[in-house]
Design a protein around this motif. Sequence first.
Motif, mmCIF file in Angstrom:
data_model
loop_
_atom_site.group_PDB
_atom_site.id
_atom_site.type_symbol
_atom_site.label_atom_id
_atom_site.label_comp_id
_atom_site.label_asym_id
_atom_site.label_seq_id
_atom_site.Cartn_x
_atom_site.Cartn_y
_atom_site.Cartn_z
ATOM 1 N N MET A 1 2.216 3.005 9.709
ATOM 2 C CA MET A 1 2.072 1.980 8.367
ATOM 3 C C MET A 1 0.947 2.546 7.604
ATOM 4 O O MET A 1 1.187 2.683 6.334
ATOM 5 N N LEU A 2 -0.156 2.771 8.489
ATOM 6 C CA LEU A 2 -1.250 3.433 7.581
ATOM 7 C C LEU A 2 -1.018 4.640 6.952
ATOM 8 O O LEU A 2 -1.319 5.125 5.706
ATOM 9 N N GLN A 3 -0.283 5.616 7.480
ATOM 10 C CA GLN A 3 0.425 6.864 6.915
ATOM 11 C C GLN A 3 1.137 6.482 5.622
ATOM 12 O O GLN A 3 1.127 7.446 4.647
ATOM 13 N N LEU A 5 0.967 3.958 3.734
ATOM 14 C CA LEU A 5 0.139 3.698 2.749
ATOM 15 C C LEU A 5 -0.699 4.814 2.100
ATOM 16 O O LEU A 5 -0.621 5.112 0.918
ATOM 17 N N ASP A 6 -1.055 5.867 2.691
ATOM 18 C CA ASP A 6 -1.734 6.867 2.347
ATOM 19 C C ASP A 6 -0.801 7.914 1.432
ATOM 20 O O ASP A 6 -1.342 8.280 0.363
ATOM 21 N N LEU A 85 8.389 1.299 3.994
ATOM 22 C CA LEU A 85 7.249 0.313 4.120
ATOM 23 C C LEU A 85 7.659 -1.127 4.481
ATOM 24 O O LEU A 85 7.316 -1.809 5.301
ATOM 25 N N THR A 89 7.487 -2.861 8.274
ATOM 26 C CA THR A 89 6.465 -4.053 8.409
ATOM 27 C C THR A 89 7.411 -5.356 8.344
ATOM 28 O O THR A 89 6.779 -6.371 8.641
#
Length: 289
Positions: A1-3, A5-6, A85, A89
Amino acid sequence: MLQLLDELAATDTDSASACATTGTPIVALSGARLPVDRTTGQPLPVRVEAGTVWQLSDSGRMDSLDTSAQLAELRQRIDHMLDRLASNTRLTTAGLGSLDPSSVPSGYALQLALGPLDSLIAAMRLTRSHKYVLMLRMVQRLHQAGQVWPAGESLPARLVWGAHTPTDRTTVLADVVAGYGAGVFSLETAVRMLQEAGYPVEDVAEEVERIQRRSFDQAARLADATGDNAVVREYLGLPKADLGVPPVPLIPGRPTAPATTPAAYLAQPSPLLPHGRSGQVGPTGPGPR
């Protein structure tokens, strides 16, 4: 999920740059008579503004760099990243608010679309349920320590969460009216359903008492079934009825005479006459014969 968002942040930056080139495109002029600086003899820089006119020769042309296709592609990529996303999530597009309402055929389809969000929230609340119990117990102990509440055993308490998804309040109200009217569930359950649907009901018990105080038809049926006015007054929240018979006042400190038989009463000496022989004349007359 961080990827995700990046990448979403980087794509948004590229989209902003593409908007700048699309709004003010790069223009190429060929065969145009450009204004010249009289001091240096060099052509002046050209600015693309509204109302600007350039004189072109017979073979002159003007071309502009169109970046609108790249901008549309970047916007589609942003929508794709948001969908990814939402799926990863378990927030769903409906939970993010990006779902088109016209694409939902019915409320049941919307409820199915919100299924992953329901499971996510249920799992998050499950992991903290025991902590909420301890927190409420600590609140009770603090009130008992401060003598706000009477000392004793702590009562079991739990948190009740409201609806986190949109609910059809009209349908819930119709179900409550039909179910309570048919006697399928109690008044407490009906009020609790309205509270969970989002109606402004602060306390279920107090709301039930308010409804019962105005249910005169139910009170009449209760009176016909039981024949007890005290039960009916308690149902309506009224105080106990006054019978209208005042209590008899008693004189304090005055002893009551014990009950005696007629023979014992006649055998007792008179307190007004002195004791004497039969036929003796006393101060008040002849004595007893």
